[in-house]
Enzyme design. Structure first.
Site, PDB file in Angstrom:
ATOM      1  N   SER A   1       3.952  -3.840  13.978  1.00  0.00           N
ATOM      2  CA  SER A   1       3.020  -4.578  13.243  1.00  0.00           C
ATOM      3  C   SER A   1       1.466  -4.769  13.895  1.00  0.00           C
ATOM      4  O   SER A   1       1.642  -5.022  15.107  1.00  0.00           O
ATOM      5  CB  SER A   1       3.873  -5.746  12.869  1.00  0.00           C
ATOM      6  OG  SER A   1       2.542  -6.772  12.082  1.00  0.00           O
TER       7      SER A   1
ATOM      8  N   TYR B   1      -3.661  -2.424   8.439  1.00  0.00           N
ATOM      9  CA  TYR B   1      -4.167  -2.712   7.231  1.00  0.00           C
ATOM     10  C   TYR B   1      -5.714  -2.115   7.542  1.00  0.00           C
ATOM     11  O   TYR B   1      -6.276  -2.277   8.508  1.00  0.00           O
ATOM     12  CB  TYR B   1      -4.425  -4.189   6.992  1.00  0.00           C
ATOM     13  CG  TYR B   1      -3.026  -4.723   6.817  1.00  0.00           C
ATOM     14  CD1 TYR B   1      -2.338  -4.364   5.642  1.00  0.00           C
ATOM     15  CD2 TYR B   1      -2.457  -5.748   7.666  1.00  0.00           C
ATOM     16  CE1 TYR B   1      -0.979  -5.136   5.520  1.00  0.00           C
ATOM     17  CE2 TYR B   1      -1.013  -6.135   7.487  1.00  0.00           C
ATOM     18  CZ  TYR B   1      -0.414  -5.922   6.277  1.00  0.00           C
ATOM     19  OH  TYR B   1       0.783  -6.495   6.279  1.00  0.00           O
TER      20      TYR B   1
ATOM     21  N   THR C   1      -0.754   0.224   5.481  1.00  0.00           N
ATOM     22  CA  THR C   1       0.085  -0.492   4.409  1.00  0.00           C
ATOM     23  C   THR C   1      -0.936  -0.782   3.335  1.00  0.00           C
ATOM     24  O   THR C   1      -2.107  -1.618   3.740  1.00  0.00           O
ATOM     25  CB  THR C   1       0.589  -1.772   5.092  1.00  0.00           C
ATOM     26  OG1 THR C   1       1.350  -1.489   6.030  1.00  0.00           O
ATOM     27  CG2 THR C   1       1.219  -2.551   4.033  1.00  0.00           C
TER      28      THR C   1
ATOM     29  N   LYS D   1       2.228   3.377   3.444  1.00  0.00           N
ATOM     30  CA  LYS D   1       3.204   2.422   3.255  1.00  0.00           C
ATOM     31  C   LYS D   1       3.087   1.532   2.145  1.00  0.00           C
ATOM     32  O   LYS D   1       1.705   0.960   1.885  1.00  0.00           O
ATOM     33  CB  LYS D   1       3.547   1.583   4.549  1.00  0.00           C
ATOM     34  CG  LYS D   1       4.581   0.838   4.465  1.00  0.00           C
ATOM     35  CD  LYS D   1       4.876  -0.097   5.726  1.00  0.00           C
ATOM     36  CE  LYS D   1       6.178  -1.079   5.706  1.00  0.00           C
ATOM     37  NZ  LYS D   1       5.558  -2.036   5.195  1.00  0.00           N
TER      38      LYS D   1
ATOM     39  N   HIS E   1       7.298  -4.096   0.142  1.00  0.00           N
ATOM     40  CA  HIS E   1       7.023  -4.938   1.612  1.00  0.00           C
ATOM     41  C   HIS E   1       8.125  -6.187   1.525  1.00  0.00           C
ATOM     42  O   HIS E   1       8.025  -7.260   1.815  1.00  0.00           O
ATOM     43  CB  HIS E   1       5.700  -5.934   1.014  1.00  0.00           C
ATOM     44  CG  HIS E   1       5.126  -6.110   2.441  1.00  0.00           C
ATOM     45  ND1 HIS E   1       3.569  -5.381   2.718  1.00  0.00           N
ATOM     46  CD2 HIS E   1       5.269  -7.073   3.410  1.00  0.00           C
ATOM     47  CE1 HIS E   1       3.257  -5.980   3.850  1.00  0.00           C
ATOM     48  NE2 HIS E   1       4.152  -7.142   4.260  1.00  0.00           N
TER      49      HIS E   1
HETATM   50  C1  LIG Z   1       8.731 -11.408   8.791  1.00  0.00           C
HETATM   51  C2  LIG Z   1       8.250 -10.136   8.002  1.00  0.00           C
HETATM   52  C3  LIG Z   1       7.196  -9.609   8.389  1.00  0.00           C
HETATM   53  C4  LIG Z   1       6.642  -8.476   7.999  1.00  0.00           C
HETATM   54  N1  LIG Z   1       5.375  -8.101   8.526  1.00  0.00           N
HETATM   55  C5  LIG Z   1       4.847  -7.111   8.093  1.00  0.00           C
HETATM   56  C6  LIG Z   1       3.589  -6.553   8.798  1.00  0.00           C
HETATM   57  O1  LIG Z   1       2.843  -7.185   9.504  1.00  0.00           O
HETATM   58  N2  LIG Z   1       3.073  -5.238   8.084  1.00  0.00           N
HETATM   59  C7  LIG Z   1       3.620  -4.413   7.280  1.00  0.00           C
HETATM   60  O2  LIG Z   1       3.394  -3.432   6.856  1.00  0.00           O
HETATM   61  N3  LIG Z   1       4.847  -4.926   6.703  1.00  0.00           N
HETATM   62  C8  LIG Z   1       5.444  -6.290   7.040  1.00  0.00           C
HETATM   63  N4  LIG Z   1       6.781  -6.478   6.537  1.00  0.00           N
HETATM   64  C9  LIG Z   1       7.616  -5.600   5.567  1.00  0.00           C
HETATM   65  C10 LIG Z   1       8.590  -4.614   6.420  1.00  0.00           C
HETATM   66  O3  LIG Z   1       7.764  -3.825   7.160  1.00  0.00           O
HETATM   67  C11 LIG Z   1       9.297  -3.962   5.460  1.00  0.00           C
HETATM   68  O4  LIG Z   1       8.448  -3.301   4.376  1.00  0.00           O
HETATM   69  C12 LIG Z   1      10.390  -4.733   4.640  1.00  0.00           C
HETATM   70  O5  LIG Z   1      10.766  -5.754   5.651  1.00  0.00           O
HETATM   71  C13 LIG Z   1      11.710  -4.276   4.330  1.00  0.00           C
HETATM   72  O6  LIG Z   1      12.396  -4.660   3.697  1.00  0.00           O
HETATM   73  P1  LIG Z   1      13.752  -5.455   4.311  1.00  0.00           P
HETATM   74  O7  LIG Z   1      13.168  -6.646   5.117  1.00  0.00           O
HETATM   75  O8  LIG Z   1      14.693  -5.911   3.131  1.00  0.00           O
HETATM   76  O9  LIG Z   1      14.616  -4.539   5.162  1.00  0.00           O
HETATM   77  C14 LIG Z   1       7.476  -7.697   7.267  1.00  0.00           C
HETATM   78  C15 LIG Z   1       8.712  -8.156   6.554  1.00  0.00           C
HETATM   79  C16 LIG Z   1       8.984  -9.289   7.044  1.00  0.00           C
HETATM   80  C17 LIG Z   1      10.489  -9.778   6.535  1.00  0.00           C
END
Ligand SMILES: Cc1cc2nc3c(=O)[nH]c(=O)nc-3n(C[C@H](O)[C@H](O)[C@H](O)COP(=O)(O)O)c2cc1C
Length: 340
Positions: free
Chosen positions: A104, A126, A152, A213, A237
């Site tokens: 991330s 981003y 993203t 994404k 997300h």
């Molecule tokens: C705590 C947390 C932080 C996240 N931070 C980012 C991020 O910084 N950038 C991003 O593109 N997606 C972020 N996501 C989304 C994840 O990349 C991903 O799309 C998502 O968690 C997938 O679903 P799942 O948690 O059910 O496996 C985040 C998700 C969570 C739970």
């Protein structure tokens, strides 16, 4: 393989309430968060029998990088708030297990720390209001060895979450120091990201492919590929942005159909078992990514926890492949699933 629910309960017992809720929460009233795992289960498996499955090969590749299983690590921010190992631990675990790591842009470990331990990794970014800083981040990541840039696009602003949460963002060393001076990433992110930015980044990062994404529609997927994306990543997300958004499991076939052979398609959201991974591949995904399971595993047992999670997923995929009559991931096709 530990069930996802066991992992959550263990993590809940270890984490401060505010941190637990940050990871667990979805946006709005969590319609999309809740619908994600159930949407995978709608696809019923149709095993091919009888078959010789003495050996089952679960290896594959993503944008040319070989991986030991179709399960990779989605980007999740601030990993040091759940465990001191943070992203360094996740990077080590991914390298040991042979999976791809997506970092991330809100990682709490420096590029140098990651480089020292990581196997293959991609950087999630981003488009920022400051396009020059965005370009600088892409250049830094490429120089540090990122094999792809994941843009993203589902976060023109940061959605309000269902649960209140709090944590210290000043933990660890920020991957991108410029972003760490403000708590609120929303202030930095551009609300005016368009296909022109996809095109711009694809040109700018020459040699480092761009993955988009957050795509949930076939028409958008096709346009991103036409603008220069090498892959599209079906995601909402993890239910943290548009509440009410279509579950990835239901959006995936349309995107696969639209993109055809022109780009790889990945998927995340609610993937909790080897069965879900096989369903995703049957629907045309090249690889499945997991977000929260990695964070919970990291919280519970640091580096070892994440490695065990990835090993567990690989074994679970192997078992499902063997029971469905598939000896290689190439054999996992659309005939393997059906809707009731
Ligand atoms: C705590 C947390 C932080 C996240 N931070 C980012 C991020 O910084 N950038 C991003 O593109 N997606 C972020 N996501 C989304 C994840 O990349 C991903 O799309 C998502 O968690 C997938 O679903 P799942 O948690 O059910 O496996 C985040 C998700 C969570 C739970």
């Amino acid at each position: 393989m530990n069930s996802h629910l066991d992992l959550i309960e263990e993590a809940r017992g270890l984490l401060p309430e505010g941190v637990f809720q940050y990871v667990a929460t979805g946006a709005g009233v969590e319609e999309t968060l809740e619908s994600a795992p159930a949407a995978w289960r709608r696809y019923l498996l149709r095993p091919r029998l009888p078959r010789n499955v003495t050996t089952v090969d679960v290896t594959t590749s993503v944008l040319g990088t070989p991986v030991t299983s179709p399960v990779q690590i989605a980007p999740t921010g601030f990993q040091r708030i759940v465990h001191a190992d943070g992203e360094v631990g996740t990077a080590k675990a991914a390298a040991e297990a042979g999976s791809l790591l997506v970092l991330s842009s809100r990682a709490t470990s420096s590029l140098e720390e990651i480089q020292a331990v990581a196997g293959p990794w991609w950087l999630q970014a981003y488009v920022l209001r400051d396009r020059e800083l965005t370009a600088e981040i892409v250049r830094r990541a490429a120089a540090a060895g990122a094999r792809a840039l994941v843009l993203t696009v589902d976060t023109p602003h940061v959605a309000r979450k269902a649960r209140s949460y709090e944590f210290d963002t000043a933990v660890g060393t920020p991957l991108i120091p410029e972003l760490a001076t403000r708590d609120d990433l929303g202030v930095w992110q551009a609300p005016d990201v368009t296909l022109a930015d996809v095109h711009w980044l694809a040109e700018l990062s020459a040699g480092v492919p761009v993955v988009v994404k957050g795509i949930l529609r076939g028409d958008d997927a096709r346009e991103c590929v036409a603008a220069g994306a090498s892959a599209v990543w079906v995601s909402n997300h993890g239910g943290r942005q548009l509440d009410g958004a279509i579950p990835s499991a239901l959006a995936l076939p349309e995107v696969v159909d639209a993109v055809g052979d022109t780009a790889e398609v990945y998927v995340d959201g609610g993937i909790r078992s080897g069965r879900d991974v096989v369903r995703a591949l049957a629907l045309g995904a090249r690889a499945a990514f997991v977000g929260r399971p990695v964070v919970w595993a990291l919280a519970v047992a640091g580096t070892d926890g994440v490695r065990e999670l990835l090993d567990g997923f690989r074994e679970d995929v192997e078992e499902t492949m063997s029971l469905t009559g598939c000896t290689s991931v190439a054999e996992i096709g659309p005939d393997l699933v059906t809707l009731p």
